[in-house]
Each structure stands twice: as structure tokens, then as C-alpha cells.
Design a protein around this motif. Structure first.
Motif, mmCIF file in Angstrom:
data_model
loop_
_atom_site.group_PDB
_atom_site.id
_atom_site.type_symbol
_atom_site.label_atom_id
_atom_site.label_comp_id
_atom_site.label_asym_id
_atom_site.label_seq_id
_atom_site.Cartn_x
_atom_site.Cartn_y
_atom_site.Cartn_z
ATOM 1 N N ARG B 142 0.819 -1.213 0.000
ATOM 2 C CA ARG B 142 0.000 0.000 0.000
ATOM 3 C C ARG B 142 0.854 1.266 0.000
ATOM 4 O O ARG B 142 0.465 2.297 -0.539
ATOM 5 C CB ARG B 142 -0.937 0.020 1.216
ATOM 6 C CG ARG B 142 -2.341 -0.437 0.891
ATOM 7 C CD ARG B 142 -3.197 -0.370 2.118
ATOM 8 N NE ARG B 142 -2.664 -1.262 3.150
ATOM 9 C CZ ARG B 142 -3.395 -2.056 3.909
ATOM 10 N NH1 ARG B 142 -4.699 -2.082 3.766
ATOM 11 N NH2 ARG B 142 -2.845 -2.813 4.819
ATOM 12 N N LEU B 143 2.015 1.186 0.664
ATOM 13 C CA LEU B 143 2.938 2.324 0.688
ATOM 14 C C LEU B 143 3.481 2.580 -0.717
ATOM 15 O O LEU B 143 3.505 3.719 -1.195
ATOM 16 C CB LEU B 143 4.087 2.039 1.661
ATOM 17 C CG LEU B 143 5.180 3.100 1.736
ATOM 18 C CD1 LEU B 143 4.633 4.423 2.248
ATOM 19 C CD2 LEU B 143 6.329 2.622 2.624
ATOM 20 N N GLU B 144 3.896 1.516 -1.353
ATOM 21 C CA GLU B 144 4.386 1.596 -2.727
ATOM 22 C C GLU B 144 3.334 2.262 -3.617
ATOM 23 O O GLU B 144 3.620 3.206 -4.355
ATOM 24 C CB GLU B 144 4.672 0.177 -3.241
ATOM 25 C CG GLU B 144 5.188 0.111 -4.643
ATOM 26 C CD GLU B 144 6.699 0.247 -4.710
ATOM 27 O OE1 GLU B 144 7.389 -0.581 -4.133
ATOM 28 O OE2 GLU B 144 7.161 1.205 -5.349
ATOM 29 N N ARG B 145 2.091 1.789 -3.502
ATOM 30 C CA ARG B 145 0.999 2.336 -4.308
ATOM 31 C C ARG B 145 0.756 3.811 -4.027
ATOM 32 O O ARG B 145 0.544 4.617 -4.923
ATOM 33 C CB ARG B 145 -0.310 1.561 -4.037
ATOM 34 C CG ARG B 145 -0.332 0.169 -4.614
ATOM 35 C CD ARG B 145 -0.219 0.233 -6.124
ATOM 36 N NE ARG B 145 -0.034 -1.081 -6.716
ATOM 37 C CZ ARG B 145 -0.987 -1.769 -7.334
ATOM 38 N NH1 ARG B 145 -2.188 -1.249 -7.462
ATOM 39 N NH2 ARG B 145 -0.730 -2.950 -7.826
ATOM 40 N N LYS B 146 0.798 4.128 -2.745
ATOM 41 C CA LYS B 146 0.543 5.501 -2.334
ATOM 42 C C LYS B 146 1.608 6.439 -2.911
ATOM 43 O O LYS B 146 1.298 7.504 -3.448
ATOM 44 C CB LYS B 146 0.557 5.575 -0.800
ATOM 45 C CG LYS B 146 0.324 6.953 -0.214
ATOM 46 C CD LYS B 146 -1.092 7.424 -0.430
ATOM 47 C CE LYS B 146 -1.296 8.828 0.135
ATOM 48 N NZ LYS B 146 -2.606 9.372 -0.209
ATOM 49 N N MET B 147 2.856 6.009 -2.809
ATOM 50 C CA MET B 147 3.939 6.862 -3.314
ATOM 51 C C MET B 147 3.857 6.990 -4.831
ATOM 52 O O MET B 147 4.125 8.066 -5.383
ATOM 53 C CB MET B 147 5.292 6.286 -2.893
ATOM 54 C CG MET B 147 5.567 6.485 -1.426
ATOM 55 S SD MET B 147 7.180 5.850 -0.909
ATOM 56 C CE MET B 147 8.286 6.960 -1.764
ATOM 57 N N PHE B 148 3.496 5.900 -5.489
ATOM 58 C CA PHE B 148 3.316 5.943 -6.937
ATOM 59 C C PHE B 148 2.208 6.935 -7.297
ATOM 60 O O PHE B 148 2.378 7.790 -8.173
ATOM 61 C CB PHE B 148 2.973 4.548 -7.456
ATOM 62 C CG PHE B 148 2.816 4.466 -8.937
ATOM 63 C CD1 PHE B 148 3.915 4.573 -9.775
ATOM 64 C CD2 PHE B 148 1.566 4.287 -9.506
ATOM 65 C CE1 PHE B 148 3.775 4.500 -11.155
ATOM 66 C CE2 PHE B 148 1.421 4.217 -10.883
ATOM 67 C CZ PHE B 148 2.525 4.314 -11.707
ATOM 68 N N ALA B 149 1.098 6.830 -6.604
ATOM 69 C CA ALA B 149 -0.027 7.726 -6.865
ATOM 70 C C ALA B 149 0.374 9.185 -6.652
ATOM 71 O O ALA B 149 -0.032 10.070 -7.413
ATOM 72 C CB ALA B 149 -1.208 7.365 -5.967
ATOM 73 N N MET B 150 1.183 9.426 -5.638
ATOM 74 C CA MET B 150 1.619 10.797 -5.374
ATOM 75 C C MET B 150 2.532 11.304 -6.477
ATOM 76 O O MET B 150 2.445 12.466 -6.882
ATOM 77 C CB MET B 150 2.328 10.868 -4.022
ATOM 78 C CG MET B 150 1.379 10.642 -2.862
ATOM 79 S SD MET B 150 2.221 10.683 -1.268
ATOM 80 C CE MET B 150 2.300 12.446 -1.004
ATOM 81 N N ALA B 151 3.398 10.438 -6.982
ATOM 82 C CA ALA B 151 4.294 10.832 -8.073
ATOM 83 C C ALA B 151 3.478 11.157 -9.324
ATOM 84 O O ALA B 151 3.748 12.142 -10.013
ATOM 85 C CB ALA B 151 5.312 9.736 -8.361
ATOM 86 N N VAL B 152 2.460 10.344 -9.595
ATOM 87 C CA VAL B 152 1.617 10.575 -10.767
ATOM 88 C C VAL B 152 0.855 11.891 -10.611
ATOM 89 O O VAL B 152 0.711 12.664 -11.561
ATOM 90 C CB VAL B 152 0.639 9.400 -10.982
ATOM 91 C CG1 VAL B 152 -0.364 9.735 -12.066
ATOM 92 C CG2 VAL B 152 1.408 8.139 -11.345
#
Lengths: 253, 253
Positions: B142-152
DNA sequence: CGTATAGTTGATTAGTATCAACGCTAGTGG
DNA sequence: CCACTAGCGTTGATACTAATCAACTATACG
């Protein structure tokens, strides 16, 4: 708008356009390896990816999706040049990126694309549904990492472009543009000098925040100064990269 | 450059500045929950995150790192305002983003930061080593996803800013800027109208690709037209959001 | 070969930068 | 407590870069 022939994502993903996507260490996987997400993946992982994708060849000037469209798919470029742009209601346009083989696009935040995507040249494109790719990302950590790294890289490139658009002169913008294209060639082991310009002057202008006329004049100026050559309108010769770099950074003429 | 007091990442991460980071459903975890990465994580996950972080309070005008520095850490803002900027050799500056509580920054591609980061106001900052955060990302999907979403999300914001810098007039830029700040307040459930401007006119100018004088004049024009109010130099009242929106999109005056 | 489109070049205009002066506010020291 | 000073912001006059308007040229296409 041209209906583009992608409509087979779920129908027959394994065989299309003459590619057998299931035979591992063959020509086809080499093709897939070309595509954006696949760096550093194993053949098995690539095979799983390939089975989820949909591959197509498109002519120039095809719109893949428009800003605001529901973001169903993520795209990857196998060959060709594309542009991503945003429009204002009165027609003003900003191209936020030119994309080439290996590049990925179509990531979206709130379910809608943030830009319109259009082919500049004929192009071979792969497409994944967000749904499937999300699943695969969960299953293949390296894929997740790779996509994250690509997003971060895109972000850094966008920030560099913000400096260009906000603070550089026309001459500096054009010099930076040519150097960027040249660098890309070099990174791919190709000769850095005759740079192909597959996009129109209008596209370059909308990418650099200038007008067609200013782009044209600036090309001419750089040519007269002997920094570049223009054998044809769509090929630039970087005669003096050193000087061009100085110009692009505001150090030179 | 001020040596900032972050030097305890590995030394004593659990207790710092009066925060006990290990007691789950308490005031401290609420504080941690405020920080960028933690949206949608469980308390357990947040606890693991928190034990890897280093928290500090900084005054205004502190440089956290400079463009080109080795990218050791990822940062997250608990409170305060920061700016990220790029400099040219002759001093021209482009601010690529103002950041507020909840925002994340410090992601880097080739091991070097792409921009300088500086506090605008006093700020509470969390810091993670890339090394530790990489490990945690692997362990907490979920952390990985969250950081990805923030980068996008950051990427989409950067593209929007490219449209502003490349194609909008001074008036449109300033209107867009005020609306963006107002929107941010609204999203956080706060009144959208008196917008605080913690940054100087010089910062606003370098964010919008304008000069101090043009920013000032444009504020005055909007005020004269009755679209905004300026009770003080660092507070803007959005009198007519509708018109301001029209202006920002090039539809209005 | 003729026409349409893209690109170049020139003249003029407009928007924003630059240069300069002034006013306001906040912090400092008498 | 009040005058002084420094820095930030505002306003005005002028300069300059790039946009706009317009004409012309070269290239591709039917």
C-alpha cells in the motif's frame, strides 16, 4: 475522431499482428523487451505482461485519447513518435511531452487523462488496461518499481521543462530542445548529430511555449551563427554542441 | 549553509522532539497520519514507517538540500510551507512547486536531487533514508501504491503548470495561482476564501515565470476590478471565484 | 502542372521586463 | 515610546523580446 483498432484487449491478446506473444526467448519477446515497462524483467514476467497487452500499428496524426477521457489504459511505445498536449478553450495548446519508443504514458489520477495523446509519425503501440496492469503490478514487484521510476523520471523532466518555459529565452529554448533530442540519440548508442525532427514547427512551438515564426527565426539564427545546420526542415545538424550547450544554459551568445 | 538537525535517522528514531512514535492510537500516530505516505495505511504499518523516520522542526528560509546533492532522503511535510526550485548559472530561478503539509518530496532519479528545497515558513518535516524507505516499500504494498499515486499526481500538476508557463498571460497565471491555493484549502475542508500567501512576491514571480513587478501590478489590477481583495500583502480574498476562474482559463476579462 | 500546406522572412504591435522611485511595515536602538 | 533603518511591495516610465499580421517560398500531393 478516428476509431482506433484497439478493441481486442480481452478478446485475443496472445496473437496479433503476426506476433506470437507466448514463445519466450524469441523475436517476439525481444520486441516486447523494447517496450517501456519491461526493463529488468525476467522472460517469464515479460510473458505475463505480454499476454495482457494489445498491440497495434497506427498511422500519423491519430488521437489515442483526449484530455478528460476516462483513463482505461496505459500505453507503451514500441516505435514512432507521439505528442501529449493540453488545450485551452480558445485553442491555445501546450505540448507537455514528445514520446518515443520505450516511453510510457496514460497514467492518470482521478480516472481521467490529463492530456490528449496523438501520434506524430506512424507508431507501434502497446496498450494495457489499468485493471490488468494494476493486478500485474501487484504480482511483479519489479514492474511496480520500474513504473514508479519512470513516473519519477517524467516528473524530473517536467520540472526541467518548467525552467525552460518560465525562465529561458527563445534561443535558449530551441538550443535546449535540440540538445535534448541529441542526448536521447546518444543514450541509445546512435550518432548524436543529425537529429531528426519528425514534428512540425507548430508542434515544436507549442512544446517550447513560442510561436511558429519565432521557432523558425531562431533556427535560422542558429544556422547563420554556424551552431547548427539544417539540411532539410526536419533534420538538424549539431555543428557545435559545446556552444549550443552554453546557449541553452544562458552562458553563451 | 545551515547544518540542519536531522543527523539522527539511525541513532534514535523512536523518540524525538517529544513524540513517542510507538504508541499506536494516540496523538502521535494522528500526527504521523498527517504525513504524506500514510494515507490508507494501518496503524501497524504506520508504526513501522514512523520508526524509520526522523522528525524535526525548522525555521523559515532553511535549505534542506540543493539541486545536484546526493539524494539520500525522502521528505514529508507535517506542517509549514516549502518551495522547490531550480537555478540557472546567472541566477534566474524557477520554483517548480510550493509544498504544504501532507506533501512528499525528495524523490530522485540518478541519485541526485533535481531541485533545491527550502522552507518558506517554519515547518515540521519528516525524513526517511531512501534505503529504509525502499525496504519498507517492498514490505508494504500500500505504501508503494501511495507513493506511486503521489508521483503521478505531481506529474499531472507539473503538466498543468507547463500549460500555465507556456501559454497563459500574466493575469491568467496569477488567477490560476490564487485558485489553486483556494482549491487546496477547500479540499481540506477549510474556508476557500481568505487565502494565505506565506511566500514573497519574488517567490510567486519565480513560480509563475513573471517578475515581481508584474505580479504586483496584476494583483492590483484584479483588486481594482473587484475580483479579489488584498486586506494585507500576504492574504488574498477571492471575491468572485467564478470570474477568477474565467480569467484563469482565458475565458474572462 | 496546379494547388494546398508547411516553412521562412519582414514589418509592426503588444505584453512583460527592466530601470527607477516611492511608500509601507516591521524590527531596532536610542 | 518614538525615530530610524532595512526590506518588501507598489507604482511609473521606458525598453525589449516575442507575438501578431502579412507576404512570400518551398515542398508535397493530386
Amino acid at each position: 475522431m478516428l476509431a482506433h483498432p484497439f478493441d481486442t484487449d480481452d478478446a485475443r491478446p496472445a496473437e496479433r499482428d503476426g506476433f506470437d506473444l507466448n514463445a519466450p526467448p524469441c523475436r517476439n519477446c525481444d520486441v516486447v523487451r523494447e517496450i517501456a515497462f519491461c526493463g529488468e524483467l525476467t522472460y517469464d514476467e515479460i510473458r505475463r505482461l505480454a499476454s495482457a497487452r494489445c498491440h497495434v500499428h497506427l498511422p500519423a496524426d491519430v488521437t489515442l485519447f483526449r484530455e478528460g477521457d476516462a483513463a482505461d489504459h496505459v500505453y507503451s511505445i514500441a516505435s514512432g513518435t507521439l505528442k501529449l498536449y493540453k488545450l485551452m478553450s480558445d485553442g491555445r495548446r501546450q505540448i507537455v511531452g514528445f514520446l518515443f519508443s520505450g516511453d510510457m504514458f496514460g497514467l492518470a489520477v482521478d480516472g481521467g487523462y490529463a492530456y490528449t495523446a496523438e501520434t506524430v509519425t506512424p507508431a507501434q503501440i502497446c496498450r494495457f488496461t489499468h485493471r490488468k496492469l494494476d493486478t500485474l503490478r501487484g504480482e511483479i514487484p519489479r514492474l511496480e518499481r520500474k513504473m514508479f521510476a519512470m513516473a519519477v523520471r517524467d516528473l524530473a523532466a517536467a520540472q526541467e521543462q518548467m525552467l525552460l518555459l518560465g525562465r529561458k529565452t527563445a534561443k535558449e529554448r530551441v538550443a535546449s530542445f535540440l540538445l535534448k533530442l541529441s542526448c536521447r540519440l546518444e543514450l541509445r548508442g546512435q550518432p548524436s548529430s543529425p537529429v531528426e525532427l519528425p514534428m512540425s514547427r507548430a508542434d515544436i512551438a507549442d512544446y517550447l511555449g513560442l510561436t511558429i515564426e519565432t521557432v523558425s527565426r531562431t533556427f535560422t539564427h542558429l544556422k547563420r551563427e554556424g551552431v547548427i545546420g539544417l539540411p532539410t526542415a526536419d533534420h538538424a545538424l549539431l555543428v557545435d554542441t559545446r556552444v549550443l550547450k552554453d546557449i541553452s544554459e544562458g552562458t553563451g551568445r
